[in-house]
Write an enzyme that holds these catalytic residues in place. Structure first.
Site, PDB file in Angstrom:
ATOM      1  N   HIS A 146      -4.539   5.840   6.040  1.00  0.00           N
ATOM      2  CA  HIS A 146      -3.613   6.379   5.035  1.00  0.00           C
ATOM      3  C   HIS A 146      -2.255   6.364   5.409  1.00  0.00           C
ATOM      4  O   HIS A 146      -1.399   7.073   4.993  1.00  0.00           O
ATOM      5  CB  HIS A 146      -3.971   7.810   4.761  1.00  0.00           C
ATOM      6  CG  HIS A 146      -5.285   7.616   4.185  1.00  0.00           C
ATOM      7  ND1 HIS A 146      -5.585   7.364   3.125  1.00  0.00           N
ATOM      8  CD2 HIS A 146      -6.547   8.520   4.590  1.00  0.00           C
ATOM      9  CE1 HIS A 146      -6.908   7.495   2.465  1.00  0.00           C
ATOM     10  NE2 HIS A 146      -7.605   8.157   3.731  1.00  0.00           N
ATOM     11  N   ASP A 204       0.852  -1.182   0.001  1.00  0.00           N
ATOM     12  CA  ASP A 204       0.083  -0.181   0.000  1.00  0.00           C
ATOM     13  C   ASP A 204       0.904   1.260   0.100  1.00  0.00           C
ATOM     14  O   ASP A 204       1.637   1.574   0.992  1.00  0.00           O
ATOM     15  CB  ASP A 204      -0.901   0.079   1.158  1.00  0.00           C
ATOM     16  CG  ASP A 204      -1.917   1.073   1.041  1.00  0.00           C
ATOM     17  OD1 ASP A 204      -3.004   0.788   0.557  1.00  0.00           O
ATOM     18  OD2 ASP A 204      -1.789   2.075   1.489  1.00  0.00           O
ATOM     19  N   GLU A 254       1.921   5.165   0.053  1.00  0.00           N
ATOM     20  CA  GLU A 254       1.496   6.475   0.224  1.00  0.00           C
ATOM     21  C   GLU A 254       2.212   7.615  -0.825  1.00  0.00           C
ATOM     22  O   GLU A 254       3.565   7.296  -0.944  1.00  0.00           O
ATOM     23  CB  GLU A 254       1.713   6.935   1.609  1.00  0.00           C
ATOM     24  CG  GLU A 254       1.002   6.172   2.503  1.00  0.00           C
ATOM     25  CD  GLU A 254      -0.599   6.001   2.222  1.00  0.00           C
ATOM     26  OE1 GLU A 254      -1.050   7.239   1.742  1.00  0.00           O
ATOM     27  OE2 GLU A 254      -1.230   5.067   2.504  1.00  0.00           O
ATOM     28  N   ASP A 313      -2.129   0.416   6.614  1.00  0.00           N
ATOM     29  CA  ASP A 313      -3.163   0.070   5.830  1.00  0.00           C
ATOM     30  C   ASP A 313      -2.695  -1.596   5.383  1.00  0.00           C
ATOM     31  O   ASP A 313      -3.588  -2.316   5.191  1.00  0.00           O
ATOM     32  CB  ASP A 313      -3.185   0.848   4.685  1.00  0.00           C
ATOM     33  CG  ASP A 313      -3.867   2.161   4.897  1.00  0.00           C
ATOM     34  OD1 ASP A 313      -4.532   2.567   5.816  1.00  0.00           O
ATOM     35  OD2 ASP A 313      -3.810   3.175   3.736  1.00  0.00           O
ATOM     36  N   ASP A 357      -2.303   1.434  -6.844  1.00  0.00           N
ATOM     37  CA  ASP A 357      -0.903   1.397  -6.456  1.00  0.00           C
ATOM     38  C   ASP A 357       0.038   0.664  -7.754  1.00  0.00           C
ATOM     39  O   ASP A 357       0.946   1.154  -8.047  1.00  0.00           O
ATOM     40  CB  ASP A 357      -0.695   0.409  -5.377  1.00  0.00           C
ATOM     41  CG  ASP A 357      -1.664   1.036  -4.108  1.00  0.00           C
ATOM     42  OD1 ASP A 357      -0.753   1.600  -3.200  1.00  0.00           O
ATOM     43  OD2 ASP A 357      -2.568   0.768  -3.992  1.00  0.00           O
TER      44      ASP A 357
END
Length: 266
Positions: A236, A79, A81, A241, A178
């Site tokens: 987030h 995941d 960011e 996550d 992603d």
């Protein structure tokens, strides 16, 4: 069962237990429990457990029968960011790169890769980005570039045995962004190749909708709510996550769901 001791049933299961589907073993065990004294039943359970262990199943019988085997040896939960603002900045750049290695047999986390990444096009994080992700400027300043992080991912994959052709693994993300948009888009911008193992994945939202019959509009929050799970950590945060994704996967697996690739081949 030929007599009160149930010896014929035990002998049958002793010789063929490893060939039986797990649900049949469970049913047979329940049937025998109605006929056998507790002491004999305990011995039967021990026999089946040893038989399973001799065929490479080290977990307890209860753990093994709790969910069917998956198609993959490992799930790689990921995941990202990325840099962001309102209105959105372009190009976005990955600033957190976490991966959890999830054992496909036990659905437990075996290893973690986690690095922060130095953005180069927009090196200064916006207040919106920090508020959303919890990532402050000091967490990305001086960190490796995306190219360097990708090299370290490859080293980690090799160390974990994930590059072995006989080992089946697949990435898992909450959505297609992603690996369909973010990583290939930034690699294209920087002139970097995308490793083949990033080109197929499982979208957890699609998997959840197949398993539960409803689409999780709010992503992880809806999936946790639908499965009565407590949300882990901060929304987030990439690593948090990933932990939520892993927990949701484990819960669905225990309910009998078999995960399959959802992405289309590149």
């Amino acid at each position: 069962v030929s007599d009160a001791s149930g010896c014929s049933m035990i002998a049958l299961l002793h010789t063929g237990a490893a060939k039986f589907p797990q649900n049949l073993i469970s049913r047979a065990r329940q049937a025998v429990s109605l006929l056998l004294p507790a002491g004999v039943l305990k011995g039967f359970s021990s026999i089946v457990s040893r038989k399973l262990a001799s065929h490479g199943f080290g977990a307890s019988m209860a753990a093994m029968s709790s969910f069917p085997p998956q198609r993959y040896h490992y799930f790689l939960v990921l995941d990202f960011e990325a840099t962001c603002d309102k209105p959105q900045i372009h190009p976005q750049e990955i600033i957190e790169f976490p991966i959890l290695k999830l054992n496909g047999r036990t659905m437990e986390i075996e290893s973690t890769f986690h690095m922060y990444v130095q953005p180069v096009v927009h090196p200064q994080l916006t207040p919106f980005c920090t508020e959303l992700t919890g990532i402050i400027q000091g967490m990305v300043d001086g960190q490796p570039s995306l190219q360097q992080v990708l090299e370290r991912v490859d080293e980690w994959m090799a160390k974990e045995g994930l590059l072995d052709p006989s080992v089946k693994s697949i990435f898992v993300t909450c959505g297609d962004w992603d690996l369909k948009v973010m990583l290939p888009g930034q690699c294209q911008y920087l002139g970097l190749p995308v490793a083949d193992y990033f080109k197929q994945w499982i979208n957890l939202k699609k998997a959840y909708s197949f398993a539960m019959g409803s689409w999780p509009k709010n992503g992880l929050l809806d999936m946790n709510k639908g499965l009565n799970l407590q949300h882990i950590g901060r929304p987030h945060s990439g690593i948090d996550d990933c932990k939520n994704i892993a927990n949701i996967m484990k819960t669905l697996a225990h309910r009998g769901f078999i995960f399959k690739q959802t992405s289309k081949p590149f």
